[in-house]
Scaffold this active site. Structure first.
Site, PDB file in Angstrom:
ATOM      1  CB  CYS A 170      -0.917   0.027   1.220  1.00  0.00           C
ATOM      2  SG  CYS A 170      -1.874  -1.468   1.404  1.00  0.00           S
ATOM      3  CG  HIS A 311      -2.937   4.473   5.281  1.00  0.00           C
ATOM      4  ND1 HIS A 311      -2.601   4.500   3.948  1.00  0.00           N
ATOM      5  CD2 HIS A 311      -3.180   3.166   5.575  1.00  0.00           C
ATOM      6  CE1 HIS A 311      -2.625   3.262   3.457  1.00  0.00           C
ATOM      7  NE2 HIS A 311      -2.981   2.447   4.423  1.00  0.00           N
ATOM      8  CG  HIS A 345      -6.561   1.172   0.285  1.00  0.00           C
ATOM      9  ND1 HIS A 345      -5.513   1.813  -0.336  1.00  0.00           N
ATOM     10  CD2 HIS A 345      -6.016   0.480   1.327  1.00  0.00           C
ATOM     11  CE1 HIS A 345      -4.392   1.521   0.305  1.00  0.00           C
ATOM     12  NE2 HIS A 345      -4.669   0.720   1.310  1.00  0.00           N
TER      13      HIS A 345
END
Lengths: 418, 375
Positions: A170, A311, A345
């Site tokens: 990520c 995040h 995401h």
């Protein structure tokens, strides 16, 4: 050596540039929908930020050179983002040299399900028939290579400098930004094309996250309610497709060519957690360490940060840890937003998409909202979460990217050169 | 000219225990597996170098690492941990240690039944993939799983980076580690890379692509290799480094088949800094045009011995650069030169002071790593 951002390119669900996306998010709208492909696979009510049906066609029409199946969807999105960023930076006529670098994050360059079926079907037939057939080339097995997404771009630009493809889960996009930034600071290059791309809504990727228990499980009536970073009812992330590219440039180099500077990168950090692959320390200690290292790199005290793009994936444990980490350093002073609440995401691409939005926030002096946040979870701190977009004086923004397995990055973006 | 100090690490290759064994075998491609792949419908046993499975028993790893690592990760974890133990003993990594790795794409098909469908239909696939795979299978699919496990096992909390193009991910990791050490972001770095686990899916997917570039016949080999990179000379215990990393350069050649892009720039930097030109060249990511490459390299470095490591080890993808570094450090140690004609190598006693590793990536990317003998 100060590093400037002089161009931004972006491609996400329903949006082909960062300005339009910023306006959508500022209006409190989400790009998240129930995923139609997953529905056809028999899995109903999985929310995602998948590209809209006509968007791949749009890419093919606008970039006929990569319209065949030789380039993956991730590659096509990256192609658009890069060309757009180069154009915005006023670099259309540039001849690339070894003073330029390309740093791109991508985890998986996934083939289509149909291509996968064709390969898998070969498992159970005789060895002699398993050899590649003449039609094999048409299935483009080489699309599995992550760097293949970058290749058409390199050829199109006649790029001759360093090309580096990150696969840091990520944080791959943020890691690519940091690598490009450091090469500019060291004086090795003058300019870097830094970005990332990911087709995270691909069903195999959804499998991975579903198996991890990281994908949102609880059903909501409306897909746009599912991603709710830091909220007490959050229960997992949703995946999305996207790509973003920033042109980073030695500030003197940018000035010398009269380029418009959108923002500056003031400091960065990248570190391993070494805690456990599936979770971080509940206290948020390791996230805090990463943010503090970025502040140190930027030569800033915590009080200088006015806004944080968290995040904020909407997963239970990681959001709890991040909120504690933010509170432990900044208390409630900076406003906090998690744009994944509206975008989902995009894994490798998420960090760069968020930095692109941070740059827009600095340019417009306006913060974006974190959607669906009502109140924090049990024993989690009350952060200064942005409920509605609003004007705000912004000199320094911190952007976090925290990856599975404990690979963490924080980046400080500034309005002015330090 | 600032340098980083190199320490030789572990090299996992099928059929050999130490990198030095490459120097003392007569076979052209010695890396032949003794391990029979179960259910080997493709006949991979005779067409690839296969590493034996590793249960990580020797490393005392925790339950989570066992549960969420597949074979490809385990080779990396084993090579990384063994390198660390050899170089730094029981020390914990800490914030001053970085971790940099070149990774292959993980297909997660240790158990082919995860993806095996006799009658593939969309709904059946969704049902199987999304509902019946083993718990935590998703984690094993992440390329960076191995990095996370290594960091946890060795308590490395400094900077990190993972790269995943196949051919030169190891070179990218090494370059990034070098910069991070030189720039003071970490005092030491554990740097490594692993090749792709060879499965039917991988073999079928890549053979048609890679056989165009690789030595004939295409012979992929499973491998993992690590090295240590330090910012200071020697250890606290007085153990000297095995070599130095003098310079690195990465460039993209637009005419990919016949160029060594920017090599002039690299050699010019050496001259400016009063350094000798390398006496040894080791090529990795060996291409089918190796004869052309040999001639072209000789035009820049006419007296250098040239060795094509892939013709000895098979195609090891990202691991090849790290194998080449470990081999170079061994050459320095033994005071020999390594030359090669086609697949036959020649060894001569000839002390070397520096070696240039030229790592060819796919589609024109070339990585140069200049390794010197420790002062």
């Amino acid at each position: 050596m100060p590093v400037a951002v002089t161009g931004i390119g972006l491609f996400v669900s329903g949006h082909t540039d960062v300005d339009v996306l910023f306006n959508t998010l500022a209006a409190g709208r989400s790009v998240i929908r129930f995923d139609k492909l997953m529905q056809t696979l028999g899995v109903a009510r999985i929310a995602s930020g998948a590209l809209e049906e006509n968007q791949v066609e749009w890419l093919d029409q606008n970039y006929p050179g990569i319209s065949d199946d030789a380039t993956s969807i991730a590659g096509k999105m990256l192609f658009h983002s890069t060309i757009q960023a180069i154009r915005e930076a006023g670099l259309e006529d540039i001849d690339f040299t070894s003073r330029h670098g390309m740093f791109i994050g991508i985890n998986k360059n996934l083939i289509t399900l149909q291509q996968l079926y064709s390969m898998l079907a070969r498992y159970d037939i005789e060895a002699s028939r398993l050899m590649p057939q003449p039609h094999w080339q048409h299935q483009r097995p080489d699309l599995l290579r992550p760097d293949q997404a970058v290749e058409p771009l390199v050829k199109h630009l006649n790029f001759t400098g360093t090309v580096q493809v990150h696969g840091d889960a990520c944080v791959a996009g943020a890691a690519a930004i940091i690598s490009g930034y450091r090469r500019i600071v060291s004086g090795e290059i003058d300019m870097a094309i830094c970005g990332a791309t990911e087709q995270a809504s691909q069903p195999i990727m959804q499998l991975m996250f579903s198996q991890l228990g990281a994908l949102a499980q609880k059903s909501f009536d409306h897909a746009e309610l599912v991603s709710r970073a830091f909220d007490k009812d959050r229960n997992g992330c949703i995946l999305s497709d996207g790509s973003a590219v920033l042109i980073l440039e030695d500030a003197d180099h940018a000035r010398a060519r009269n380029a418009e500077v959108i923002a500056y990168i003031a400091g960065v950090s990248r570190c391993s957690e070494a805690v456990q692959i599936v979770s971080t320390l509940p206290s948020g200690e390791r996230y805090a360490q990463c943010m503090q290292m970025a502040l140190q790199d930027a030569g800033l005290a915590p009080g200088a940060i006015e806004h944080i793009n968290a995040h904020g994936t909407s997963t239970v444990l990681n959001d709890a840890a991040e909120s504690r980490a933010i509170y432990s350093i900044f208390n409630t002073k900076p406003s906090v937003t998690a744009t994944k609440s509206a975008l989902g995401h995009a894994l490798a691409a998420s960090g760069v998409v968020e930095l692109a939005l941070c740059a827009q926030s600095i340019k417009k002096q306006q913060v974006l909202p974190s959607l669906n946040f009502e109140e924090p979870g049990f024993q989690e701190p009350h952060l200064n979460i942005v409920h509605q977009s609003r004007p705000e004086p912004l000199n320094y923004i911190l952007s976090n990217s925290f990856g599975f397995g404990g690979e963490n990055c924080s980046i400080v973006m500034a309005r002015e050169q330090n | 000219m600032p340098v980083a100090f190199l320490r030789q690490g572990c090299s996992l290759l099928p059929g050999i225990k130490k990198i030095s064994e490459i120097l003392h075998t007569a076979e052209a491609i010695p890396i032949k597996t003794k391990t029979l792949a179960p259910d080997d419908t493709l006949g991979l046993t005779n067409r690839c170098g296969l590493l034996p499975p590793d249960d990580l028993d020797s490393l005392k790893v925790g339950r989570i690492i066992r549960k969420t690592s597949e074979q490809q990760s385990r080779w990396l974890i084993k090579a990384g941990c063994e390198t660390w133990q050899r170089l730094y003993g029981e020390q914990a990594g800490g914030t001053h240690t970085g971790l940099f790795a070149g990774l292959a794409t993980i297909a997660c098909d240790d158990d082919k039944h995860v993806y095996c469908f006799k009658n593939p239909k969309r709904k059946a696939i969704a049902a199987t993939l999304l509902r019946k795979t083993r718990p935590l299978a998703g984690l094993a699919l992440l390329n960076t799983t191995a990095c996370s496990h290594l960091a946890t096992q060795l308590q490395i909390t400094g900077p990190n980076a993972a790269f995943s193009p196949h051919a030169d991910a190891g070179a990218a990791a090494l370059t990034e580690a070098y910069f991070n050490v030189l720039e003071g972001n970490c005092a030491r770095a554990l740097c490594g890379a692993g090749s792709q686990k060879i499965t039917p899916l991988y073999f079928l997917a890549y053979e048609s692509l890679l056989k165009k570039f690789a030595a004939t016949p295409w012979f992929p080999t499973e491998s993992a290799a690590f090295i240590g990179i330090d910012s200071v000379y020697g250890t606290a215990d007085g153990i000297p480094p095995d070599g130095i990393l003098i310079d690195t350069l990465r460039a993209f050649g637009s005419e990919k088949k016949h160029r060594l892009p920017a090599i002039d720039k690299l050699l010019a930097r050496l001259r400016v800094n009063n350094r000798n030109l390398p006496e040894q060249v080791i090529h990795t990511g060996t291409v089918s045009y190796s004869d052309t490459l040999r001639v072209l390299t000789a035009s820049h470095l006419p007296t250098a011995n040239q060795f094509f490591i892939d013709t000895m080890t098979g195609y090891t993808g990202p691991a090849s650069v790290l194998l080449a570094v470990n081999l170079t450090l061994e050459i320095f140690k033994q005071g020999i030169a390594l030359d090669q004609h086609k697949t036959v190598k020649k060894i001569a006693q000839a002390p070397q002071t520096s070696a240039l590793i030229i790592a060819q990536g796919l589609e024109g990317q070339v990585n140069y790593l200049l390794v010197g003998k420790a002062p």
